[in-house]
Scaffold this active site. Structure first.
Site, short mmCIF file in Angstrom:
data_model
loop_
_atom_site.label_atom_id
_atom_site.label_comp_id
_atom_site.label_asym_id
_atom_site.label_seq_id
_atom_site.Cartn_x
_atom_site.Cartn_y
_atom_site.Cartn_z
N ASP A 1 0.79 -1.23 0.00
CA ASP A 1 0.00 0.00 0.00
C ASP A 1 0.82 1.28 0.00
O ASP A 1 0.33 2.34 0.39
CB ASP A 1 -0.91 -0.02 1.23
N GLU B 1 0.20 -9.13 -1.10
CA GLU B 1 -0.43 -8.55 0.10
C GLU B 1 -1.63 -7.66 -0.30
O GLU B 1 -1.78 -6.53 0.16
CB GLU B 1 0.55 -7.78 0.97
N GLU C 1 -2.25 4.94 3.13
CA GLU C 1 -2.15 3.55 2.68
C GLU C 1 -3.50 2.90 2.37
O GLU C 1 -3.61 2.11 1.44
CB GLU C 1 -1.40 2.71 3.73
N HIS D 1 6.09 5.31 13.08
CA HIS D 1 6.46 6.11 11.90
C HIS D 1 5.28 6.61 11.07
O HIS D 1 5.46 7.38 10.13
CB HIS D 1 7.35 5.28 10.99
N ARG E 1 2.26 8.43 9.19
CA ARG E 1 1.96 9.85 9.03
C ARG E 1 0.82 10.29 9.94
O ARG E 1 0.83 11.40 10.46
CB ARG E 1 1.60 10.15 7.57
N HIS F 1 12.99 5.51 12.93
CA HIS F 1 12.76 5.70 11.49
C HIS F 1 13.46 6.99 11.04
O HIS F 1 13.54 7.94 11.82
CB HIS F 1 11.25 5.78 11.28
C1 UD1 Z 1 6.58 4.99 3.78
C2 UD1 Z 1 5.22 4.49 3.31
C3 UD1 Z 1 4.52 3.73 4.42
C4 UD1 Z 1 5.40 2.64 4.99
C5 UD1 Z 1 6.74 3.25 5.40
C6 UD1 Z 1 7.66 2.16 5.86
C7 UD1 Z 1 3.98 5.90 1.74
C8 UD1 Z 1 3.06 7.05 1.58
N1 UD1 Z 1 4.37 5.62 2.99
O1 UD1 Z 1 6.35 5.95 4.81
O2 UD1 Z 1 3.34 3.14 3.91
O3 UD1 Z 1 4.77 2.11 6.12
O4 UD1 Z 1 7.33 3.90 4.27
O5 UD1 Z 1 8.73 2.65 6.59
O6 UD1 Z 1 4.34 5.28 0.78
N2 UD1 Z 1 13.92 8.84 4.97
C9 UD1 Z 1 15.29 8.86 4.85
N3 UD1 Z 1 15.93 7.68 4.50
C10 UD1 Z 1 15.27 6.53 4.29
C11 UD1 Z 1 13.87 6.53 4.43
C12 UD1 Z 1 13.22 7.68 4.75
O7 UD1 Z 1 15.93 9.88 5.03
O8 UD1 Z 1 15.91 5.52 4.00
C13 UD1 Z 1 13.22 10.09 5.34
C14 UD1 Z 1 13.13 11.12 4.21
O9 UD1 Z 1 13.31 12.41 4.75
C15 UD1 Z 1 11.69 10.98 3.73
C16 UD1 Z 1 10.98 10.60 5.02
O10 UD1 Z 1 11.88 9.77 5.71
O11 UD1 Z 1 11.21 12.18 3.19
C17 UD1 Z 1 9.65 9.92 4.85
O12 UD1 Z 1 9.75 8.87 3.90
P1 UD1 Z 1 8.45 8.45 3.02
O13 UD1 Z 1 8.83 7.29 2.17
O14 UD1 Z 1 7.89 9.63 2.32
O15 UD1 Z 1 7.39 8.03 4.08
P2 UD1 Z 1 7.45 7.00 5.26
O16 UD1 Z 1 6.88 7.69 6.44
O17 UD1 Z 1 8.77 6.38 5.35
N1 UDP Z 2 12.53 -3.29 10.34
C1 UDP Z 2 13.91 -3.34 10.17
N2 UDP Z 2 14.70 -2.55 10.94
C2 UDP Z 2 14.21 -1.69 11.85
C3 UDP Z 2 12.80 -1.62 12.01
C4 UDP Z 2 11.99 -2.43 11.24
O1 UDP Z 2 14.40 -4.11 9.35
O2 UDP Z 2 14.98 -1.00 12.52
C5 UDP Z 2 11.68 -4.14 9.50
C6 UDP Z 2 10.69 -5.01 10.24
O3 UDP Z 2 11.26 -6.27 10.52
C7 UDP Z 2 9.52 -5.10 9.27
C8 UDP Z 2 9.61 -3.83 8.46
O4 UDP Z 2 10.90 -3.28 8.70
O5 UDP Z 2 9.68 -6.19 8.37
C9 UDP Z 2 8.55 -2.87 8.88
O6 UDP Z 2 8.78 -1.65 8.29
P1 UDP Z 2 8.02 -0.34 8.72
O7 UDP Z 2 7.55 -0.46 10.12
O8 UDP Z 2 8.93 0.79 8.39
O9 UDP Z 2 6.80 -0.28 7.69
P2 UDP Z 2 5.33 -0.91 7.70
O10 UDP Z 2 5.43 -2.37 7.91
O11 UDP Z 2 4.55 -0.20 8.76
O12 UDP Z 2 4.81 -0.55 6.35
#
Ligand code: UD1
Ligand code: UDP
Length: 372
Positions: free
Chosen positions: A99, A121, A135, A211, A213, A244
């Site tokens: 999602d 999924e 999502e 994490h 939103r 995160h």
């Molecule tokens: C995204 C997904 C969410 C998922 C989550 C898993 C969407 C809308 N959201 O949310 O469904 O649960 O990923 O973690 O698709 N950032 C870094 N480095 C990284 C990753 C993130 O710096 O490796 C920072 C960046 O500033 C980025 C922010 O995190 O702008 C948010 O990342 P984003 O992918 O937009 O949303 P998530 O909250 O991570």
């Molecule tokens: N995870 C990881 N390292 C971390 C935290 C989470 O590898 O420090 C893994 C966790 O095992 C799971 C996935 O990341 O498989 C979950 O990701 P996240 O919570 O970011 O996203 P969501 O599942 O809510 O979309």
């Protein structure tokens, strides 16, 4: 039969973890399939950690991540960038996961080019458009253009049937995250967080991640304050929070949790290490989707820091308890698990409803049948 090119598209950490076993399985069937791994890199560092653990090298890396990116940024960049890749590569099928905005935009781009779409999924629902945000709407939109639905459980299948999706296109496979848990069991790497936990064998370790939103702001602040409030009454409790990389989460976590000697804020952990940390934790506190599926497989109770979950099987099985983000509710639920042995035992020993670790095999068999 001519080899079928299957484009597997993902961009964030959880998609990568849940698609890696599917790619491994596709590679085992190289006489039928040519996998094409396309990463948008909606996440950068957190994606690269997973690619490394699962030994995956993308064929295309769109490298779109920006600090504090908006949802429109991600949608537009993925939609436009992936169009050219699909035009050049002409995949026979596109696989997307779950999602995220990467998955939604990639599915839309595949639909525009009339490429068949497999959704891994598929079918999870809360039917509340802002929870989780964005999502819930992403996955509903993806399922409107999906040709093959790979659903984790019978409950998820029912959601799709109630939306009048064709039953023959739906396969109950289990969740590929359990396949991933089986894979990470085989790595033996060490990490300082594991050493920290081993240095306090009598302590009870709480694993915290947050994490989403919709949790930004007050909900997250409430939960973090609840954790601090609880700590004073329990000197045997320690908290590990891999934070995160979202700047919003980083800043709130550092402000509220960064100064307590028994709260350990750490960088995101590589997934094999993370699974081992989870397995040794007493309780998981989280708003994550993936953790709600992994923890039952690792026999750890989960307090879900959300108002609603799209994973009702875990609640029914008894491993998950939805507690929301009210400070008092979080403290009360934590205390119950810390003090009531029976309540704890019941949650920790509930049966994992998310599969047997063979989901990827079932998905690949279904794709074969589709082309036959
Ligand atoms: C995204 C997904 C969410 C998922 C989550 C898993 C969407 C809308 N959201 O949310 O469904 O649960 O990923 O973690 O698709 N950032 C870094 N480095 C990284 C990753 C993130 O710096 O490796 C920072 C960046 O500033 C980025 C922010 O995190 O702008 C948010 O990342 P984003 O992918 O937009 O949303 P998530 O909250 O991570
Ligand atoms: N995870 C990881 N390292 C971390 C935290 C989470 O590898 O420090 C893994 C966790 O095992 C799971 C996935 O990341 O498989 C979950 O990701 P996240 O919570 O970011 O996203 P969501 O599942 O809510 O979309």
């Amino acid at each position: 039969m001519e080899k079928k090119k299957i484009a597997v598209v993902f961009g964030t950490r959880p998609e990568a973890i849940k698609m890696a076993p599917v790619i491994h399985e596709l590679k085992k069937h190289s006489h039928f399939f040519e996998p094409l791994v396309v990463v948008t890199a909606q996440h950068r560092e957190m994606l690269d950690q997973v690619l490394d653990v699962f030994d995956l090298v993308p064929d295309y890396d769109m490298n779109i991540m920006k600090r504090n990116q908006s949802l429109s940024d991600v949608t537009a960049e993925v939609l436009k960038g992936i169009e050219a890749i699909f035009e050049r590569e002409k995949p026979n099928m596109v696989l997307v996961h779950g999602d995220t905005t990467t998955s939604f935009a990639a599915a839309l781009a595949a639909f525009y080019q009339q490429i068949p779409i497999g959704h891994v999924e598929a079918g999870l629902r809360t039917y509340d458009k802002y929870s989780p945000f964005p999502e819930e709407v992403n996955r509903q939109l993806i399922d409107n253009v999906t040709d093959l639905f790979f659903v984790p459980t019978d409950e998820t299948k029912q959601n799709l049937l109630s939306e009048h999706k064709t039953e023959a296109h739906i396969s109950v496979t289990g969740n590929t995250v359990i396949d991933a848990v089986h894979y990470t069991k085989n790595t033996q790497r060490r990490h300082e967080v594991l050493s920290l936990m081993e240095s306090g064998p009598d302590q009870r370790w709480l694993l915290l991640t947050m994490h989403r939103r919709e949790s930004y702001g007050l909900p997250m602040k409430n939960v973090f304050e609840a954790v601090i409030e609880l700590m004073d009454g329990y000197s045997d409790v320690e908290v590990i929070m891999p934070v995160h990389l979202s700047p919003t989460v980083q800043s709130l976590a550092n402000d509220i949790l960064g100064h307590h000697e028994r709260v350990h804020l750490v960088e995101p952990l590589e997934v094999d290490i993370f699974h081992r940390v989870m397995a040794q934790s007493f309780i998981v506190l989280t708003d994550s989707g993936g953790l709600q599926e992994e923890a039952p497989a690792l026999d750890v109770p989960v307090l879900v820091l959300r108002e609603k979950t799209e994973r009702p099987e875990g609640v029914k099985a008894g491993t998950l308890k939805v507690v929301g983000t009210d400070k008092h509710d979080v403290v009360t639920s934590l205390k119950e698990l810390l003090e009531n042995e029976e309540a704890y035992f019941n949650m920790a020993t509930a049966i994992n409803p998310y599969g047997d670790g063979q989901a990827s095999k079932r998905i690949i068999n279904q794709i074969k049948q589709y082309f036959n």
